[in-house]
Design a protein around this motif. Structure first.
Motif, PDB file in Angstrom:
ATOM      1  N   UNK A   1       0.772  -1.239   0.000  1.00 20.61           N
ATOM      2  CA  UNK A   1       0.000   0.000   0.000  1.00 20.61           C
ATOM      3  C   UNK A   1       0.799   1.282   0.000  1.00 20.61           C
ATOM      4  N   UNK A   2       1.756   1.463   0.918  1.00 21.27           N
ATOM      5  CA  UNK A   2       2.509   2.723   0.951  1.00 21.27           C
ATOM      6  C   UNK A   2       3.296   3.001  -0.323  1.00 21.27           C
ATOM      7  N   UNK A   3       3.642   1.942  -1.049  1.00 19.86           N
ATOM      8  CA  UNK A   3       4.423   2.082  -2.269  1.00 19.86           C
ATOM      9  C   UNK A   3       3.552   2.369  -3.481  1.00 19.86           C
ATOM     10  N   UNK A   4       2.300   1.948  -3.430  1.00 20.77           N
ATOM     11  CA  UNK A   4       1.449   1.976  -4.607  1.00 20.77           C
ATOM     12  C   UNK A   4       1.222   3.392  -5.115  1.00 20.77           C
ATOM     13  N   UNK A   5       0.934   4.320  -4.213  1.00 20.03           N
ATOM     14  CA  UNK A   5       0.661   5.692  -4.637  1.00 20.03           C
ATOM     15  C   UNK A   5       1.871   6.276  -5.368  1.00 20.03           C
ATOM     16  N   UNK A   6       3.073   5.989  -4.856  1.00 19.51           N
ATOM     17  CA  UNK A   6       4.290   6.467  -5.524  1.00 19.51           C
ATOM     18  C   UNK A   6       4.400   5.886  -6.933  1.00 19.51           C
ATOM     19  N   UNK A   7       4.145   4.593  -7.072  1.00 20.11           N
ATOM     20  CA  UNK A   7       4.292   3.946  -8.375  1.00 20.11           C
ATOM     21  C   UNK A   7       3.274   4.479  -9.380  1.00 20.11           C
TER      22      UNK A   7
ATOM     23  N   UNK B   1       2.002   7.459  -9.381  1.00 22.34           N
ATOM     24  CA  UNK B   1       2.483   8.786  -9.752  1.00 22.34           C
ATOM     25  C   UNK B   1       3.600   8.724 -10.776  1.00 22.34           C
ATOM     26  N   UNK B   2       4.508   7.778 -10.606  1.00 24.90           N
ATOM     27  CA  UNK B   2       5.581   7.600 -11.590  1.00 24.90           C
ATOM     28  C   UNK B   2       4.991   7.198 -12.935  1.00 24.90           C
TER      29      UNK B   2
ATOM     30  N   UNK C   1       9.791   1.678 -21.794  1.00 26.47           N
ATOM     31  CA  UNK C   1      10.443   0.509 -21.213  1.00 26.47           C
ATOM     32  C   UNK C   1      10.266   0.512 -19.697  1.00 26.47           C
ATOM     33  N   UNK C   2      10.393   1.660 -19.074  1.00 22.51           N
ATOM     34  CA  UNK C   2      10.131   1.757 -17.633  1.00 22.51           C
ATOM     35  C   UNK C   2       8.688   1.391 -17.315  1.00 22.51           C
ATOM     36  N   UNK C   3       7.757   1.857 -18.157  1.00 19.83           N
ATOM     37  CA  UNK C   3       6.337   1.549 -17.934  1.00 19.83           C
ATOM     38  C   UNK C   3       6.090   0.051 -18.049  1.00 19.83           C
ATOM     39  N   UNK C   4       6.783  -0.616 -18.964  1.00 18.81           N
ATOM     40  CA  UNK C   4       6.645  -2.065 -19.100  1.00 18.81           C
ATOM     41  C   UNK C   4       7.087  -2.773 -17.830  1.00 18.81           C
ATOM     42  N   UNK C   5       8.212  -2.355 -17.270  1.00 23.31           N
ATOM     43  CA  UNK C   5       8.693  -2.959 -16.023  1.00 23.31           C
ATOM     44  C   UNK C   5       7.782  -2.628 -14.848  1.00 23.31           C
ATOM     45  N   UNK C   6       7.237  -1.415 -14.835  1.00 24.04           N
ATOM     46  CA  UNK C   6       6.320  -1.023 -13.763  1.00 24.04           C
ATOM     47  C   UNK C   6       5.032  -1.841 -13.840  1.00 24.04           C
TER      48      UNK C   6
ATOM     49  N   UNK D   1      14.334  -4.209 -10.828  1.00 22.31           N
ATOM     50  CA  UNK D   1      14.676  -3.907 -12.219  1.00 22.31           C
ATOM     51  C   UNK D   1      14.025  -2.600 -12.669  1.00 22.31           C
ATOM     52  N   UNK D   2      12.777  -2.375 -12.211  1.00 21.15           N
ATOM     53  CA  UNK D   2      12.119  -1.113 -12.539  1.00 21.15           C
ATOM     54  C   UNK D   2      12.853   0.062 -11.915  1.00 21.15           C
ATOM     55  N   UNK D   3      13.224  -0.043 -10.650  1.00 26.53           N
ATOM     56  CA  UNK D   3      13.929   1.054  -9.981  1.00 26.53           C
ATOM     57  C   UNK D   3      15.221   1.401 -10.724  1.00 26.53           C
ATOM     58  N   UNK D   4      15.968   0.371 -11.125  1.00 29.19           N
ATOM     59  CA  UNK D   4      17.229   0.617 -11.824  1.00 29.19           C
ATOM     60  C   UNK D   4      16.979   1.305 -13.162  1.00 29.19           C
ATOM     61  N   UNK D   5      15.979   0.832 -13.909  1.00 27.11           N
ATOM     62  CA  UNK D   5      15.681   1.432 -15.207  1.00 27.11           C
ATOM     63  C   UNK D   5      15.161   2.860 -15.053  1.00 27.11           C
ATOM     64  N   UNK D   6      14.335   3.092 -14.028  1.00 23.85           N
ATOM     65  CA  UNK D   6      13.778   4.433 -13.836  1.00 23.85           C
ATOM     66  C   UNK D   6      14.858   5.413 -13.399  1.00 23.85           C
ATOM     67  N   UNK D   7      15.767   4.984 -12.537  1.00 23.10           N
ATOM     68  CA  UNK D   7      16.882   5.861 -12.144  1.00 23.10           C
ATOM     69  C   UNK D   7      17.722   6.229 -13.365  1.00 23.10           C
ATOM     70  N   UNK D   8      17.959   5.254 -14.225  1.00 18.89           N
ATOM     71  CA  UNK D   8      18.731   5.519 -15.445  1.00 18.89           C
ATOM     72  C   UNK D   8      17.985   6.484 -16.340  1.00 18.89           C
TER      73      UNK D   8
END
Length: 291
Positions: free
Chosen positions: A150-156, A158-159, A246-251, A280-287
């Motif tokens: 739950x706490x993570x979902x709102x952040x994701x 938004x991304x 690509x980030x959206x695919x991983x998300x 993997x999503x975090x790494x791709x999104x940071x990049x």
């Protein structure tokens, strides 16, 4: 389970005697291999899955159109929650196969044919697979079901909304939208694309990004993929849109797994799959943010 097996055995298409055995590996559906006097067949078992926006009428129409386009096995029979497909004696690809320099061009050609030729054979209503809507809907589903994430979902979510802005403007093709290596078969002469659960009209960048992220293509392979698909040099603008998709695919894969943790009855470690895809999503999104 006994009821499912009896339903499969009672299908009117078989020429007795038949043998029936489960096929391992699926993480959305249950599948069986059936052999009778006429040959071998795959039986896919599954009703609609609204939380994943899987509608079987859509999968069936896409499967039939994909066969007519020459990219997928034939549908032999279909009735409620059961689809019988031609069995292809073949090797199921693994990510390392997809990355093979001799294999990747063959796969891209198959994807192009899906994008460009399947719509010519599609009949009846067709769905759009809009990954950003899927992400928002997953967020609502996870909130409604009290997910531990739950706490993570709102952040994701938004991304995902920010990625939607970054990934446009959008072209549209008929996408497979689930380009895992396991959905590609090699019979020694040609490749086949299977499992059209999530098929629908979409940006081509989603399939290209999914193919790259699901199979860990190198940067050089991604460069080639874009140049070969669009038959043009890769501009900074196209690369930015592609990286966002690509980030959206991983998300989407991450949140698909989060929802599956709560809803699926299959024997699969969805929690581990969530953790793997989230990393993997975090790494791709940071990049992406630093590019």
């Amino acid at each position: 389970m006994t009821d499912i097996l009896n339903r499969i055995r009672d299908l009117p298409i078989w020429k007795d005697p038949i043998t029936l055995a489960p096929l391992e590996g699926g993480i959305t559906n249950v599948n069986y291999l059936v052999e009778d006097m006429t040959g071998k067949y795959v039986v896919r078992v599954g009703d609609d899955i609204p939380e994943h926006q899987v509608m079987r009428f859509n999968e069936l129409a896409a499967s039939r159109a994909a066969h007519a386009a020459g990219v997928s096995p034939a549908v032999v029979h279909a009735e409620h929650a059961l689809t019988v497909l031609e069995f292809i004696d073949s090797k199921t690809l693994a990510p390392e196969d997809v990355r093979d320099p001799d294999m990747l061009p063959r796969i891209l050609n198959l994807v192009k044919r899906c994008h460009r030729e399947v719509p010519n054979h599609l009949r009846g209503p067709a769905l759009i697979f809009w990954v950003f809507h899927v992400i928002r809907d997953y967020g609502a589903t996870l909130a409604d079901k009290g997910s531990a994430h739950g706490p993570l979902v709102q952040e994701l979510v938004g991304i995902g909304n920010a990625l939607e802005q970054a990934a446009g403007p959008f072209d549209m093709v008929f996408g497979h939208n689930d380009l895992l290596a396991a959905n590609l078969l090699d019979d020694g002469d040609r490749l086949w694309l299977i499992d059209f659960d999530y098929a629908g009209f979409n940006s081509p960048l989603f399939d290209l990004g999914g193919l790259a992220s699901n199979n860990e293509l190198t940067a050089a392979q991604e460069q080639w993929l874009l140049e070969a698909y669009f038959d043009a040099p890769v501009t900074d603008h196209l690369r930015h849109r592609y990286e966002a998709m690509k980030c959206a695919s991983l998300l989407r894969e991450t949140m698909w797994s989060m929802v599956s943790e709560l809803t699926s009855t299959l024997d699969f470690d969805y929690a581990a799959y969530t953790a793997e895809n989230l990393a993997r999503f975090r790494a791709a999104h940071d990049e992406f943010l630093n590019s």
